[in-house]
Design a protein around this motif. Structure first.
Motif, short mmCIF file in Angstrom:
data_model
loop_
_atom_site.label_atom_id
_atom_site.label_comp_id
_atom_site.label_asym_id
_atom_site.label_seq_id
_atom_site.Cartn_x
_atom_site.Cartn_y
_atom_site.Cartn_z
N ALA A 276 0.85 -1.21 0.00
CA ALA A 276 0.00 0.00 0.00
C ALA A 276 0.88 1.25 0.00
CB ALA A 276 -0.93 0.00 1.21
N HIS A 277 1.99 1.19 0.73
CA HIS A 277 2.94 2.31 0.73
C HIS A 277 3.49 2.53 -0.67
CE1 HIS A 277 6.44 4.72 2.13
NE2 HIS A 277 7.04 4.09 1.14
N GLU A 278 3.88 1.45 -1.34
CA GLU A 278 4.42 1.57 -2.71
C GLU A 278 3.37 2.12 -3.66
OE1 GLU A 278 7.57 1.27 -3.47
OE2 GLU A 278 8.00 0.71 -1.40
N ILE A 279 2.12 1.67 -3.50
CA ILE A 279 1.03 2.19 -4.34
C ILE A 279 0.84 3.68 -4.07
CG2 ILE A 279 -1.47 2.09 -4.75
CD1 ILE A 279 -1.32 -0.92 -4.35
N GLY A 280 1.05 4.06 -2.82
CA GLY A 280 0.99 5.48 -2.46
C GLY A 280 1.94 6.32 -3.30
N HIS A 281 3.15 5.80 -3.52
CA HIS A 281 4.12 6.52 -4.37
C HIS A 281 3.57 6.68 -5.78
CE1 HIS A 281 7.45 6.99 -1.69
NE2 HIS A 281 7.60 5.70 -1.46
N LEU A 282 2.92 5.62 -6.28
CA LEU A 282 2.36 5.70 -7.63
C LEU A 282 1.23 6.70 -7.70
CD1 LEU A 282 1.87 2.08 -9.02
CD2 LEU A 282 3.29 3.89 -9.93
N HIS A 354 7.99 12.73 0.26
CA HIS A 354 7.25 11.72 -0.48
C HIS A 354 7.00 10.47 0.35
CE1 HIS A 354 8.39 13.42 -4.71
NE2 HIS A 354 7.51 14.15 -4.08
N GLU A 355 7.98 10.09 1.18
CA GLU A 355 7.81 8.91 2.03
C GLU A 355 6.66 9.11 3.02
OE1 GLU A 355 9.07 6.04 1.49
OE2 GLU A 355 10.30 6.83 -0.13
N PHE A 356 6.59 10.31 3.60
CA PHE A 356 5.48 10.60 4.53
C PHE A 356 4.14 10.52 3.80
CE2 PHE A 356 8.61 12.99 7.30
CZ PHE A 356 8.47 12.15 8.40
N SER A 398 17.02 9.22 2.42
CA SER A 398 15.88 9.32 1.52
C SER A 398 14.59 8.95 2.27
CB SER A 398 16.06 8.39 0.33
OG SER A 398 16.20 7.05 0.78
N HIS A 399 14.75 8.25 3.40
CA HIS A 399 13.59 7.88 4.20
C HIS A 399 13.70 8.54 5.57
CE1 HIS A 399 13.29 4.99 1.02
NE2 HIS A 399 12.14 4.53 1.50
N PRO A 400 12.56 8.91 6.18
CA PRO A 400 12.64 9.53 7.50
C PRO A 400 13.29 8.54 8.47
CG PRO A 400 10.38 9.55 6.64
CD PRO A 400 11.19 8.71 5.72
ZN LIG Z 1 8.65 4.65 0.01
#
Ligand SMILES: [Zn+2]
Length: 414
Positions: A276-282, A354-356, A398-400
Motif C-alpha cells: 500500500a505504501h508503494e502504491i501510495g508513491h504511484l 514523499h515517504e510521509f 531518503s527515508h525519515p
Molecule cells: Zn517509500
C-alpha cells in the motif's frame, strides 16, 4: 591551473570536509545511543538486536569514511592530476577515427572506475556483510555478477556514447538539445528493459505462489484501479539477508517484486501494508514527478555543457590539454557532482516528504499498525540503526529516520 581549478579544488575539499564531519557525527551519535533501545521500540526490539544494529552501522560508516577519501583522491587524479589527459593521449596514439577514439576514452574511463571500485565492493560483501551474517554471496557469484555488470556497461554504454558523440560532431550548436532527447529515450528504454531483460540476468523471478497474500494484493490493486504486469518473488537470498519490495517497469505493465527474504519475515497484513505504501508513491505521482525533475535537471546540465564545451579554460582548468567533445563529456560527468553536492540535502528532504505522503496513503488503504509492525521487522532484520544522528540523517536519508517515521504512523493509528 586557472580559476576553475581552484574553484573545483575548493568545492572538492569542502564537500570532503562536510562528509567527514557528518560521518563523525553519525558514529558518535549511534555509539552514544547503543546501550538503550529507544522507548517507542522497547517492546519490539531487544537490546541485543539494538546493539547489533549499532555495531553494523558503525562498521559500515567507518569503512565509508575511507571510501570518501579514496573517491576524492581519484577525482583529483582523473582531472587536475592528468589521468583523463593520459587516457586521451593513449587512445589518440592509436590513430582511430575521432568517434571511435571518443567512445574508447569514455568506455575505458567507465571500466577503470568500475574496476577500482571492486576491492571496496569485495570488502563490503565479504568482510562487513559477512561479519554481521548478511552475506549469502560466494566469490563465484560475486565474480560473475561483476563480469555481467562490466559487459552491460560496454553493451549499453558504447551505443549511448557513440550516439551522443555523433550528435555532438554533426548536429550543430543545438547538439545538446538533441543529445538530451537521446538521453530521455535511453532512460525510458532502461525503465522498460530493466525488469524484463537486465534484472533477470542477476536474479530468478518466480510468480508469487502464496494464494492468501496474492488475493490480498489483488484486492488492494483493484481498489486503486491498478493493473499489474505480475507479482513476482525475487531470490534476493542468493546474495543477501536484507529484504526489500518495489514496483518496476512502465505504465500498466509495472511488476511488483518482493525479495524472498521479505516474504519470509512478514505476515500477510504486513505485506499488504508495505505494498500500500508503494502504491501510495504511484498514486501521489512521485515516480512521475521524480522523472520530470530529472529530465529538467539533465536538460539544464546539457545546456550548460553546450556552453562549456566551447570554453578553453574549462579543459585547461580540469587538466585536459587537448579539447574535444568526449573530453568535455568526461570532465563534465566527473566534475559536476562536486558542484551539486550541496543540493543533496534538498533532494533528500523532497524524498522524505514523499515517504510521509506514501505512508499516509498506506494508512488509509490498509492500517497503520500493520505498517509499523512491518517497518520494525525490516529495521530489525536489516539491522538498521534506530538512532541516526539527526543532521547526518537530514543530509543523506531518503527515508525519515526510524523513530520519526514510526511516531508519525503511531499518531495516525486508530
Ligand atoms: Zn517509500
Amino acid at each position: 591551473m586557472n580559476t576553475l581549478s581552484f574553484l573545483f579544488l575548493g568545492f572538492l575539499c569542502a564537500a570532503l570536509a562536510v562528509r567527514w564531519w557528518l560521518v563523525h557525527r553519525q558514529l558518535d551519535h549511534v555509539q552514544r545511543h547503543s546501550s538503550r533501545v529507544p522507548e517507542a521500540f522497547e517492546s519490539r526490539v531487544s537490546l541485543e538486536e539494538h546493539r547489533k544494529a549499532a555495531a553494523y552501522t558503525v562498521a559500515k560508516t567507518r569503512f565509508g569514511r575511507w571510501e570518501l577519501v579514496a573517491e576524492a583522491a581519484l577525482l583529483f587524479l582523473w582531472t587536475i592530476g592528468g589521468g583523463l589527459d593520459l587516457l586521451d593521449r593513449l587512445w589518440r596514439g592509436l590513430s582511430l577515427p575521432e568517434l571511435v577514439t571518443g567512445v574508447g576514452v569514455l568506455l575505458s574511463l567507465g571500466l577503470i572506475s568500475a574496476l577500482l571500485d571492486l576491492p571496496f565492493a569485495a570488502y563490503r560483501t565479504f568482510v562487513i556483510e559477512q561479519k554481521f551474517g548478511f552475506n549469502r554471496s560466494t566469490s563465484r557469484v560475486f565474480a560473475v555478477d561483476h563480469l555481467k555488470q562490466l559487459m552491460l556497461l560496454v553493451l549499453l554504454g558504447a551505443p549511448l556514447a557513440g550516439a551522443v558523440l555523433w550528435i555532438l560532431m554533426h548536429a550543430g550548436s543545438l547538439w545538446w538539445f538533441y543529445a538530451w532527447l537521446v538521453w530521455l529515450g535511453f532512460s525510458l528504454f532502461m525503465v522498460w528493459a530493466y525488469p524484463v531483460v537486465i534484472a533477470p540476468l542477476f536474479n530468478r523471478f518466480t510468480p508469487l505462489g502464496d494464494e492468501a497474500v496474492k488475493q490480498r494484493i489483488e484486492t488492494l490493486l483493484e481498489r486503486n484501479d491498478l493493473t499489474s504486469g505480475g507479482i513476482f518473488v525475487m531470490d534476493g537470498s542468493r546474495r543477501t539477508g536484507h529484504g526489500n519490495a518495489y514496483f518496476t517497469g512502465l505504465g500498466d505493465h509495472k511488476r511488483i517484486v518482493f525479495f524472498d527474504t521479505l516474504l519470509d519475515q512478514l505476515a500477510a497484513d504486513e505485506i499488504e501494508a508495505v505494498l500500500a505504501h508503494e502504491i501510495g508513491h504511484l498514486k501521489r505521482r512521485h515516480i512521475r514527478k521524480r522523472m520530470v525533475v530529472m529530465a529538467g535537471l539533465s536538460l539544464g546540465s546539457l545546456a550548460l555543457l553546450g556552453w562549456l564545451i566551447e570554453q578553453q579554460w574549462f579543459y585547461a582548468g580540469l587538466g585536459v590539454t587537448q579539447p574535444s567533445g568526449h573530453a568535455a563529456l568526461a570532465l563534465f560527468m566527473l566534475a559536476l557532482p562536486v558542484f551539486t553536492f550541496f543540493m543533496q540535502p534538498v533532494m533528500a528532504a523532497l524524498s522524505r516528504k514523499h515517504e510521509f505522503e506514501a505512508d499516509d496513503f498506506a494508512v488509509r488503504q490498509s492500517n497503520a499498525d500493520a505498517l509499523i509492525r512491518a517497518l520494525v521487522k525490516l529495521y530489525r532484520e536489516n539491522a538498521s540503526t534506530l538512532t541516526p544522528d539527526p543532521v547526518y540523517s537530514a543530509f543523506y536519508d531518503s527515508h525519515p529516520p526510524a523513530p520519526v517515521r514510526v511516531a508519525h504512523l503511531s499518531s495516525q493509528a486508530a
